[in-house]
Design an enzyme around this catalytic site. Structure first.
Site, PDB file in Angstrom:
ATOM      1  N   ASN A   1      -4.164   8.801   2.256  1.00 22.19           N
ATOM      2  CA  ASN A   1      -4.497   8.122   3.505  1.00 22.19           C
ATOM      3  C   ASN A   1      -4.867   9.085   4.626  1.00 22.19           C
ATOM      4  O   ASN A   1      -5.972   9.051   5.136  1.00 22.19           O
ATOM      5  CB  ASN A   1      -3.318   7.249   3.968  1.00 22.19           C
ATOM      6  CG  ASN A   1      -3.496   5.789   3.624  1.00 22.19           C
ATOM      7  OD1 ASN A   1      -4.419   5.433   2.900  1.00 22.19           O
ATOM      8  ND2 ASN A   1      -2.629   4.947   4.141  1.00 22.19           N
ATOM      9  N   GLU A   2      -3.886   9.924   5.014  1.00 20.47           N
ATOM     10  CA  GLU A   2      -4.151  10.781   6.162  1.00 20.47           C
ATOM     11  C   GLU A   2      -3.182  11.952   6.235  1.00 20.47           C
ATOM     12  O   GLU A   2      -2.075  11.903   5.683  1.00 20.47           O
ATOM     13  CB  GLU A   2      -4.056   9.996   7.473  1.00 20.47           C
ATOM     14  CG  GLU A   2      -2.659   9.588   7.888  1.00 20.47           C
ATOM     15  CD  GLU A   2      -2.219   8.250   7.355  1.00 20.47           C
ATOM     16  OE1 GLU A   2      -1.037   8.160   6.940  1.00 20.47           O
ATOM     17  OE2 GLU A   2      -3.029   7.303   7.340  1.00 20.47           O
TER      18      GLU A   2
ATOM     19  N   ASP B   1      -0.471  12.859  21.761  1.00 15.82           N
ATOM     20  CA  ASP B   1       0.795  12.768  21.021  1.00 15.82           C
ATOM     21  C   ASP B   1       0.631  13.324  19.615  1.00 15.82           C
ATOM     22  O   ASP B   1       1.618  13.655  18.955  1.00 15.82           O
ATOM     23  CB  ASP B   1       1.251  11.310  20.929  1.00 15.82           C
ATOM     24  CG  ASP B   1       1.800  10.793  22.246  1.00 15.82           C
ATOM     25  OD1 ASP B   1       1.894  11.578  23.204  1.00 15.82           O
ATOM     26  OD2 ASP B   1       2.131   9.591  22.314  1.00 15.82           O
TER      27      ASP B   1
ATOM     28  N   THR C   1      -8.126   2.377   7.337  1.00 12.12           N
ATOM     29  CA  THR C   1      -7.552   1.063   7.663  1.00 12.12           C
ATOM     30  C   THR C   1      -6.040   1.150   7.872  1.00 12.12           C
ATOM     31  O   THR C   1      -5.357   0.135   7.914  1.00 12.12           O
ATOM     32  CB  THR C   1      -7.851   0.044   6.541  1.00 12.12           C
ATOM     33  OG1 THR C   1      -7.432   0.588   5.287  1.00 12.12           O
ATOM     34  CG2 THR C   1      -9.337  -0.280   6.486  1.00 12.12           C
TER      35      THR C   1
ATOM     36  N   ALA D   1      -3.004   8.621  21.272  1.00 11.86           N
ATOM     37  CA  ALA D   1      -2.720   8.547  22.710  1.00 11.86           C
ATOM     38  C   ALA D   1      -3.175   9.814  23.438  1.00 11.86           C
ATOM     39  O   ALA D   1      -2.367  10.534  24.015  1.00 11.86           O
ATOM     40  CB  ALA D   1      -1.229   8.296  22.941  1.00 11.86           C
TER      41      ALA D   1
ATOM     42  N   TYR E   1      -3.053   4.120   9.757  1.00 16.82           N
ATOM     43  CA  TYR E   1      -2.620   4.636  11.055  1.00 16.82           C
ATOM     44  C   TYR E   1      -3.819   4.880  11.982  1.00 16.82           C
ATOM     45  O   TYR E   1      -3.778   4.584  13.181  1.00 16.82           O
ATOM     46  CB  TYR E   1      -1.841   5.933  10.826  1.00 16.82           C
ATOM     47  CG  TYR E   1      -1.051   6.447  12.006  1.00 16.82           C
ATOM     48  CD1 TYR E   1      -0.891   5.702  13.179  1.00 16.82           C
ATOM     49  CD2 TYR E   1      -0.450   7.701  11.929  1.00 16.82           C
ATOM     50  CE1 TYR E   1      -0.143   6.198  14.241  1.00 16.82           C
ATOM     51  CE2 TYR E   1       0.307   8.203  12.988  1.00 16.82           C
ATOM     52  CZ  TYR E   1       0.440   7.448  14.143  1.00 16.82           C
ATOM     53  OH  TYR E   1       1.168   7.940  15.190  1.00 16.82           O
ATOM     54  N   SER E   2      -4.887   5.417  11.440  1.00 18.24           N
ATOM     55  CA  SER E   2      -6.085   5.699  12.236  1.00 18.24           C
ATOM     56  C   SER E   2      -6.628   4.431  12.889  1.00 18.24           C
ATOM     57  O   SER E   2      -7.026   4.442  14.062  1.00 18.24           O
ATOM     58  CB  SER E   2      -7.164   6.339  11.352  1.00 18.24           C
ATOM     59  OG  SER E   2      -8.357   6.535  12.070  1.00 18.24           O
TER      60      SER E   2
ATOM     61  N   ASP F   1       0.824  -1.209   0.000  1.00 15.94           N
ATOM     62  CA  ASP F   1       0.000   0.000   0.000  1.00 15.94           C
ATOM     63  C   ASP F   1       0.861   1.264   0.000  1.00 15.94           C
ATOM     64  O   ASP F   1       0.484   2.286  -0.586  1.00 15.94           O
ATOM     65  CB  ASP F   1      -0.920  -0.007   1.218  1.00 15.94           C
ATOM     66  CG  ASP F   1      -2.029  -1.049   1.088  1.00 15.94           C
ATOM     67  OD1 ASP F   1      -2.126  -1.681   0.017  1.00 15.94           O
ATOM     68  OD2 ASP F   1      -2.787  -1.227   2.056  1.00 15.94           O
TER      69      ASP F   1
ATOM     70  N   SER G   1      -4.983   1.782  13.782  1.00 16.67           N
ATOM     71  CA  SER G   1      -4.100   1.352  14.869  1.00 16.67           C
ATOM     72  C   SER G   1      -4.285   2.214  16.120  1.00 16.67           C
ATOM     73  O   SER G   1      -3.844   1.835  17.203  1.00 16.67           O
ATOM     74  CB  SER G   1      -2.630   1.400  14.415  1.00 16.67           C
ATOM     75  OG  SER G   1      -2.197   2.737  14.267  1.00 16.67           O
TER      76      SER G   1
END
Length: 298
Positions: A150-151, A180, A191, A215, A193-194, A75, A196
């Site tokens: 993605n982000e 953080d 699907t 966090a 980093y978000s 990806d 996770s």
């Protein structure tokens, strides 16, 4: 299908095998192939090609005359390929030599079948929205590549202290996240980093984005799904004099007084979904939904 582009980031034995399979199928149908210059050089250095191919090195070398871009990798390779395609409307088909592969879903033994389905027009194009960023003062690194598939991530730099991220939606104040960092993800990035960070999975054709804190110190902060026509305004406070902004995997350091505006990009990226595949099947397989893995190690 008359002309295609091939993009990859690394030369491996697996990538070589898959590229050779791809070339064999394409040339059987007299399809013209262009390689990304650096990827092509890796194959030339390893004497892995039996003929010369035309190459491209930049967005300006491509055009909407290309029918599709094949990516070789995972990806992350597709995220890099997007920086070449931008608003040219060249569909992407990802051949997976990586791991998860939510975007790159074509396996080695499916390459010929996938191309045949494309030639017979037995496929759909999934339109994937992107995020666009604007900073004040302007950030030079975002002058040309100011978008993310993605982000967009805001994160602390060189410190263990949290940062505060004052967040407004369409100029109306929402909250100040002490965390953080903060992730603004598209449905495609939901699907990544978000996810996770406990963000929700959003289907690719959903007209929404998700705001996911990383966090968070304020424990009542939760991921929030918003309409994709929302304009997001961010201001960061921290002990350090700067912080990080990441567009997919492209990271830039900006001064603390930088204000950030994020909105939906004016163009989309199209991914090729052959008739024999579905996003829900991919999702179920990658996340092991419905699988009983309790006894696998016995």
């Amino acid at each position: 299908m008359k002309k295609v582009a091939i993009y990859g980031q690394a030369y491996t034995t697996l990538a070589e095998k898959e590229v050779k399979i791809l070339l064999t199928v394409l040339e059987k149908h007299n399809i013209v192939v262009f390689f990304e210059q650096q990827f092509y050089n890796l194959f030339v250095e390893n004497n892995s090609l039996n003929k010369k191919y035309p190459t491209y090195a930049h967005f300006n070398d491509l055009s909407n005359t290309f029918d599709v871009m094949f990516t070789i990798g995972g990806d992350g390779t597709i995220l890099r390929a997007v920086t070449y395609i931008r608003d040219l409307d060249i569909p992407i088909m990802g051949i997976n030599t990586g791991r998860l592969g939510f975007l790159a879903t074509i396996q080695k033994d499916q390459i010929e079948e996938a191309i045949n389905l494309m030639l017979k027009k037995e496929y759909t194009l999934q339109e994937r929205s992107l995020l666009q960023i604007e900073t004040s003062p302007a950030t030079e690194d975002f002058a040309e590549l100011n978008f993310a598939l993605n982000e967009v991530t805001i994160a602390r730099r060189n410190t263990t202290s949290m940062i505060g991220i004052k967040t407004s939606l369409n100029t109306e104040y929402l909250t100040n996240y002490w965390a953080d960092g903060l992730i603004i993800a598209t449905p495609t990035g939901s699907t990544g980093y978000s996810l996770s960070c406990d963000g929700p999975v959003i289907l690719p054709n959903s007209k929404s984005f998700v705001i996911t804190p990383i966090a968070p110190h304020n424990l009542n902060a939760r991921p929030m799904v918003i309409p994709d026509d929302t304009e997001i305004l961010l201001e960061v406070s921290a002990r350090e004099k700067d912080f990080l902004i990441s567009l997919d995997s492209r990271i830039t350091t900006v001064p603390l007084d930088t204000k950030i505006k994020i909105k939906k990009a004016s163009f989309t990226i199209k991914s090729v979904l052959p008739k024999n595949q579905s996003y829900l099947n991919t999702l179920r397989g990658k996340l092991l939904w419905g699988e009983d893995v309790r006894n696998e190690s016995l």
